[in-house]
Design an enzyme around this catalytic site. Structure first.
Site, PDB file in Angstrom:
ATOM      1  CE1 TYR A   1      36.032  35.551  35.442  1.00  0.00           C
ATOM      2  CE2 TYR A   1      38.157  34.648  36.065  1.00  0.00           C
ATOM      3  CZ  TYR A   1      36.994  35.316  36.404  1.00  0.00           C
ATOM      4  OH  TYR A   1      36.790  35.734  37.684  1.00  0.00           O
TER       5      TYR A   1
ATOM      6  CE  LYS B   1      36.249  32.653  39.270  1.00  0.00           C
ATOM      7  NZ  LYS B   1      35.857  34.071  39.506  1.00  0.00           N
TER       8      LYS B   1
ATOM      9  CG  ASN C   1      46.586  33.104  39.997  1.00  0.00           C
ATOM     10  OD1 ASN C   1      47.149  32.290  40.715  1.00  0.00           O
ATOM     11  ND2 ASN C   1      46.476  34.384  40.312  1.00  0.00           N
TER      12      ASN C   1
ATOM     13  CG  ASN D   1      47.416  37.313  42.793  1.00  0.00           C
ATOM     14  OD1 ASN D   1      47.481  36.095  42.644  1.00  0.00           O
ATOM     15  ND2 ASN D   1      46.385  38.024  42.382  1.00  0.00           N
ATOM     16  CD  GLU D   2      45.596  36.890  38.169  1.00  0.00           C
ATOM     17  OE1 GLU D   2      44.882  37.874  37.971  1.00  0.00           O
ATOM     18  OE2 GLU D   2      45.268  35.736  37.883  1.00  0.00           O
TER      19      GLU D   2
ATOM     20  CD1 TRP E   1      39.189  32.817  43.171  1.00  0.00           C
ATOM     21  CD2 TRP E   1      40.973  32.807  44.531  1.00  0.00           C
ATOM     22  NE1 TRP E   1      39.251  34.034  43.787  1.00  0.00           N
ATOM     23  CE2 TRP E   1      40.327  34.060  44.619  1.00  0.00           C
ATOM     24  CE3 TRP E   1      42.106  32.563  45.316  1.00  0.00           C
ATOM     25  CZ2 TRP E   1      40.789  35.083  45.463  1.00  0.00           C
ATOM     26  CZ3 TRP E   1      42.557  33.575  46.148  1.00  0.00           C
ATOM     27  CH2 TRP E   1      41.900  34.823  46.206  1.00  0.00           C
TER      28      TRP E   1
HETATM   29  C1  GCB Z   1      42.437  36.025  40.093  1.00  0.00           C
HETATM   30  C2  GCB Z   1      42.778  36.841  41.275  1.00  0.00           C
HETATM   31  C3  GCB Z   1      41.741  36.700  42.367  1.00  0.00           C
HETATM   32  C4  GCB Z   1      40.346  36.775  41.754  1.00  0.00           C
HETATM   33  C5  GCB Z   1      40.192  35.626  40.805  1.00  0.00           C
HETATM   34  C6  GCB Z   1      38.824  35.591  40.131  1.00  0.00           C
HETATM   35  O1  GCB Z   1      43.262  35.638  39.325  1.00  0.00           O
HETATM   36  O2  GCB Z   1      44.045  36.585  41.769  1.00  0.00           O
HETATM   37  O3  GCB Z   1      41.939  37.718  43.298  1.00  0.00           O
HETATM   38  O4  GCB Z   1      39.354  36.787  42.715  1.00  0.00           O
HETATM   39  O5  GCB Z   1      41.162  35.717  39.811  1.00  0.00           O
HETATM   40  O6  GCB Z   1      37.905  35.004  40.667  1.00  0.00           O
HETATM   41  O7  GCB Z   1      38.693  36.175  39.060  1.00  0.00           O
END
Ligand code: GCB
Length: 736
Positions: free
Chosen positions: A434, A529, A428, A372-373, A508
């Site tokens: 953001y 979130k 993602n 992931n990322e 998410w």
């Molecule tokens: C992401 C991550 C996740 C974070 C999310 C966030 O990309 O994979 O683990 O919690 O962003 O809320 O910033």
């Protein structure tokens, strides 16, 4: 035959510098300090110990201990001898106790969740709880028994291959044992039991069955489960006494994903639309019991989601079981996340091997997530690529039936050689939260899909934080209001509806979760979130938007019930519903009736205290709103945020200003120099994540389209005077 008993009671927990305390497992030592913000939860080595009398074992019996999850690194000693070492906080492991047993026994487990550069995860947006946070059991078996130790295997592997046209399934059942003799394999379904006997060779045996008229595991509609059983015999299977027996459930289904048409289940289009989940709960940490797992699944069912991304690590077997039973298609993954560690390669392979071995039989699991990322805090170089190739090959070797996938960060260039390593990709994206504008999300996918029409692409994360205490009639990105979260998800739901090629989409997150490194949005230590709060007590309005889209259970929901005080003369009343008609009553009188889909909006004049009621057939929802003179300040998160720096300023449009886009400002040498000075300062204060993205093409491209003003607002912490000074400098440079 084997006996399994829980071994959760009567442990003593010792954390250095604290009095020993009696605990019952599951237990984490970070239930409080891991959830209260400050990024200061205790990470270190703590001990669990327990004394117990020698269990009654006959001469041909052996005793094993099973740990379903110890975070992150564990050493298990029995009467002073180390019987197990395990690195990785989310997979199960077992060890044999028999040779070291005495009349009185002492088992000691040293557990370490401290920072290191070998075991993932080390950098991520969630709390790395420490402890023995899943069940511990004792397993008594005969001398001859099915494999218990290797990679935490269940001992039995079931591979169903379905022929949809012939309506049959060929099911291969394999088992491993430490003995010779034979295994009687059985498959049990509604039509009865199929049975085959196979001789063990070098501790391995298999049988292949054909199920005619197979009943499919068909997602939410009919998640039918078969049972596979293996019984071990010393002789040829005709013996009277079975030595060991194991069983597992499985399902017969066909998954596939098409770059243009999206996901298919059993030959039908079945767009995967759902949410992500962490194993986490307010006040409990990750030490969940069956009660919490079931409550979470209940909420998933209410929402109507057909898929879960179980992030960012291996979840409890109990939860994958619930997904099997409820027909939820699952994305499973290991915590290879955010920051690449040179010394972590072996650990990624071990965690993946354990994930696939331990979870293989779950029909709900559709893919294995490699990482992931990973580019968020690392440069994608040859070592990173190589680690991913190895993981990908490992998955294919262990499981040729399931595709692999990765979740990429928005700043990973779509041309990156990392992307085609896995069978499928997902991104993602957080444009509109953001940074950037909401519309950049669809621009991103449209560009990707146009450039790579032959690649399967999905949306692995998107979301916006909301604290249900905060409200606004004029919601803005970054304000943490429930209303902005709604607007954000209304936009995203439309984006998804219009792009059926997205093989899977996951909000998410379904639940707010602990991220002790976060201090924001009025609740320190939480990522907000979630569509539901971390204690599962409150469903935010956005929850009902997805329920309106996905659930068949009829309902009407009034949004904004927590925004009682309203300063405007005419207020918007929004209703989410999966019904076609909604009528709004104000103070008992019909105000308006509307036809529509999911979102029903009414503009209602208000003058005092009103009772508002949404009605559809026999369904209704009621709330109170009150007209106030001034906005209710309690609804505002950060009252000091300057909403518009320009309102009070003179502003000369023929000169540059912070209202220009970054792209425009980069064109002129003087404004470009001012910009670079500012960016260097920002980078210095943002740490390695920002550092890694400096020369990132995607980020540059995205930023070029943003105005400097919106960039500064999103950066959040830039003082007002600094913004004024910056704008003053730009306003001295005339546009050519
Ligand atoms: C992401 C991550 C996740 C974070 C999310 C966030 O990309 O994979 O683990 O919690 O962003 O809320 O910033």
């Amino acid at each position: 035959m084997r006996k399994t008993s829980l071994f959760n009671d009567g442990w003593i927990f010792e954390k250095p510098g604290f009095l020993a305390e009696a605990v019952t497992l599951p237990h984490t030592w970070n239930a409080k300090d891991g959830q209260d913000g400050g990024n200061d939860y205790w990470r270190g080595t703590a001990g669990y110990k327990k004394t117990f009398a020698r269990p009654a074992l006959s001469a041909d019996e052996r005793l094993f201990i099973e740990f379903k999850g110890v975070a992150m690194e564990a050493r298990v000693c029995l009467n002073g001898t180390e019987i197990a070492y395990h690195a990785g906080g989310y997979s199960a492991f077992r060890a044999e106790m028999t040779p070291y047993l005495q009349e009185e026994n002492l088992i000691e487990v040293s557990v370490d969740n401290s920072n290191n550069d070998r075991i993932y995860p080390q950098k991520a947006d969630f709390t790395f709880y420490g402890g023995i946070y899943r069940d511990v059991s004792l397993i008594t078996v005969k001398q001859a028994h099915f494999e218990l130790v290797k990679d935490g295997t269940p001992g039995l592997k079931v591979t169903p291959v379905v022929d949809l046209e012939k309506k049959c399934a060929e099911v291969t059942v394999e088992a491993w044992a430490n003995a010779g003799g034979s295994i009687v394999f059985e498959i049990e379904g509604e039509a009865g039991i199929l049975r085959e006997t196979a001789a063990l060779q070098d501790g391995y045996a298999k049988a292949v069955f054909t199920i005619e008229n197979v009943r499919l595991w068909d997602g939410l509609a009919d998640p039918y489960l078969y049972t596979a059983r293996a019984v071990l015999y010393a002789g040829n299977g005709a013996d009277k006494e079975a030595l060991d027996e194991i069983c597992t459930r499985f399902g017969c289904r066909v998954f596939c994903a098409d770059p243009e048409k999206g996901f298919f289940l059993n030959g039908r289009p079945y767009p995967l639309r759902g949410v992500s989940r962490h194993q986490d709960r307010y006040g409990i940490g990750n030490a969940l019991g069956m009660k919490e797992h079931c409550e979470d699944m209940q909420i998933v069912r209410e929402l109507g989601a057909n898929t879960l991304r179980l992030a960012h690590y291996q979840h409890a077997q109990e939860f994958y079981d619930l997904c099997d039973e409820n027909g939820i298609v699952v994305w499973a993954e290991i915590p290879f996340i955010t920051m690449f560690m040179q010394n972590g390669r072996q650990n990624t392979l071990t965690q993946m091997k354990e994930l696939v071995t331990q979870c293989y039989n779950h029909p709900s699991i559709a893919c294995w997530g490699l990482s992931n990322e990973i580019s968020a805090a690392s440069v994608v170089d040859e070592t990173v690529l190589e680690n991913h190739r190895e993981l990908n090959e490992l998955c294919h070797r262990l499981d040729p039936t399931r595709p692999t996938v990765m979740a990429h960060a928005f700043m990973l260039e779509i041309e990156s050689p990392l992307i085609p390593i896995a069978d499928m990709a997902s991104y993602n994206l957080y444009f509109g939260w953001y940074l950037g504008e909401l519309s950049q999300n669809e621009e991103f996918f449209d560009e990707y899909h146009a450039k790579y029409p032959d690649r399967v692409i999905g949306f692995s994360e998107y979301g916006a934080d909301a604290n249900p205490a905060f409200h606004s009639k004029d919601p803005q990105r970054g304000d943490y209001t429930e209303e902005y979260q709604c607007l954000y998800h209304e936009h995203m739901l439309k984006l998804i509806d219009e792009r059926p090629y997205l093989w899977a989409t996951h909000v998410w997150n379904l639940f707010d979760f602990a991220a002790d490194g976060r201090d924001e949005g009025g609740k320190n230590g939480q990522n907000q979130k979630g569509l539901v709060t971390m204690d599962r007590k409150l469903k935010k309005d956005a929850f009902y938007l997805y329920k309106a889209a996905w659930s068949k259970e009829p309902f009407v929901h009034l949004c904004g019930s927590r925004r009682v005080d309203r300063e405007e003369e005419v207020t918007e009343i929004k209703v989410y519903s999966n019904q076609q008609k909604v009528a709004l009553y104000v103070d008992g009188k019909l105000f308006e009736e509307k036809e529509g889909e999911r979102i029903f909006s009414f503009m209602v004049p208000i003058s005092g205290k009103h009772e508002v009621k949404a009605v559809s057939g026999g369904l209704s929802d009621t709330m109170t709103v009150v007209k106030t003179e001034k906005p209710n300040e309690d609804y505002i998160f950060n009252k000091t945020i300057v909403v518009n720096w320009f309102d009070k300023e003179d502003y000369k449009p023929e000169y540059y200003s912070i209202k220009d886009t970054m792209g425009e400002l980069q064109q002129h040498p003087e404004t470009a120099a001012i910009l670079e000075g500012m960016m260097a300062k920002m980078r210095a204060s943002r740490g390695d994540v920002a550092e890694a993205s400096v020369n990132n093409a995607n980020l540059q491209k995205m930023m070029a389209r943003m105005t400097l003003e919106s960039l500064l607002k999103q950066a959040g912490s830039v003082p007002e005077e600094a913004v004024r000074a910056l704008n003053g400098a730009l306003q001295r440079i005339k546009k050519s």
